[in-house]
Scaffold this active site. Structure first.
Site, short mmCIF file in Angstrom:
data_model
loop_
_atom_site.label_atom_id
_atom_site.label_comp_id
_atom_site.label_asym_id
_atom_site.label_seq_id
_atom_site.Cartn_x
_atom_site.Cartn_y
_atom_site.Cartn_z
CG ASP A 1 50.51 23.83 -37.24
OD1 ASP A 1 49.65 24.70 -38.27
OD2 ASP A 1 50.43 22.63 -37.74
CD GLU B 1 41.60 26.47 -40.94
OE1 GLU B 1 43.26 26.47 -40.43
OE2 GLU B 1 41.07 27.32 -41.28
#
Length: 271
Positions: free
Chosen positions: A65, A54
């Protein structure tokens, strides 16, 4: 002569499950520590036995994130990583034989042009997109472009998602559903919450054909625990952390060692 490309990530997931393994999906940010270094890291992961990669495209406001990935993406942006670099990395990795997804926030896709992005991604053998900030209610343009180019489209489910929303996510996803194992930002965690199995089972019951778990896996033992009931296990921050080691050759050794541990963890997990 056309270069042979890797099959899509759903095929790799099915192949792993048929062996009695959970699939291992590895996240890397393209452009960190450099574009070519990220390609080398992806090839090293492929050689270690991960089932799919990914590739994250760096974004200036990465809301989901955790700190490790944020540091890496900021560094990639400061080095001028561009969408052309993303397609180059996908091209290199799919030619190497590893199924390669792209994870990106939606703004870069719109900026590039949705149909153009889909065509360019398909042209380099990419499997499809994971779109963390694009809800299925707003995904019609992307879904049409993805279908026209044979791309997977992966939406996210969460522990807080009610049954009706899980059904919507499952219906609009193609390939698999990304089950977030916890609320909030990503990052390696010391333990796996008891709610992880629940979100996988509820997502599957809502109609998802394949459910892969991410957000926090950092050890082979955690990968095995989750792999017992999930179709795939996604590992990001723990792998990215190794790439901060210097020199880069040492980082590759550390990356490979962790990948070996994780591959060992998912092997036989579904038997």
């Amino acid at each position: 002569m056309t270069t042979a490309r890797a099959p899509h990530s759903a095929v790799r997931i099915d192949q792993a499950n048929a062996r009695g393994d959970a699939a291992l999906i590895a996240y890397l940010p393209v452009g960190f520590p450099t574009v070519e270094a990220s390609v080398r890291a992806g090839k090293a992961l492929a050689d270690a036995g991960v089932d799919a990669i990914e590739l994250g495209f760096p974004y200036s406001d990465p809301g989901m994130d955790g700190p490790t990935i944020q540091r890496a993406t900021v560094a990639a942006l400061e080095r001028g990583t561009h969408i052309e670099d993303l397609f180059h990395a996908v091209d290199e990795l799919t030619a190497h034989g590893v199924a390669t997804m792209v994870m990106t926030y939606w703004n870069p896709v719109e900026w590039w042009g949705v149909e153009r992005f889909a065509a360019d991604l398909a042209g380099v053998g990419g499997s499809g997109l994971i779109t963390p900030d694009l809800p299925p209610e707003e995904g019609a343009q992307w879904e049409a472009a993805a279908d026209a180019n044979g791309l997977e489209r992966v939406y996210l489910s969460a522990p807080s998602s009610p049954a009706r929303r899980l059904a919507l996510i499952a219906a609009h996803s193609r390939g698999w559903v990304y089950a977030a194992s916890s609320m909030g930002v990503t990052g390696a965690r010391a333990s796996v919450g008891a709610h992880v199995r629940d979100v996988v089972e509820r997502t599957r019951a809502a109609g998802a054909e394949r459910v892969c778990v991410g957000l926090g896996v950092s050890t082979g033992a955690q990968a095995r625990e989750i792999g017992a009931y999930a179709d795939g296990v996604i590992v990001g921050s723990a792998l990215v952390r190794t790439l901060f080691s210097e020199p880069f050759e040492r980082a590759l050794v550390e990356l490979g060692a962790l990948a070996d541990e994780l591959v060992g963890g998912v092997k036989g997990a579904r038997r």
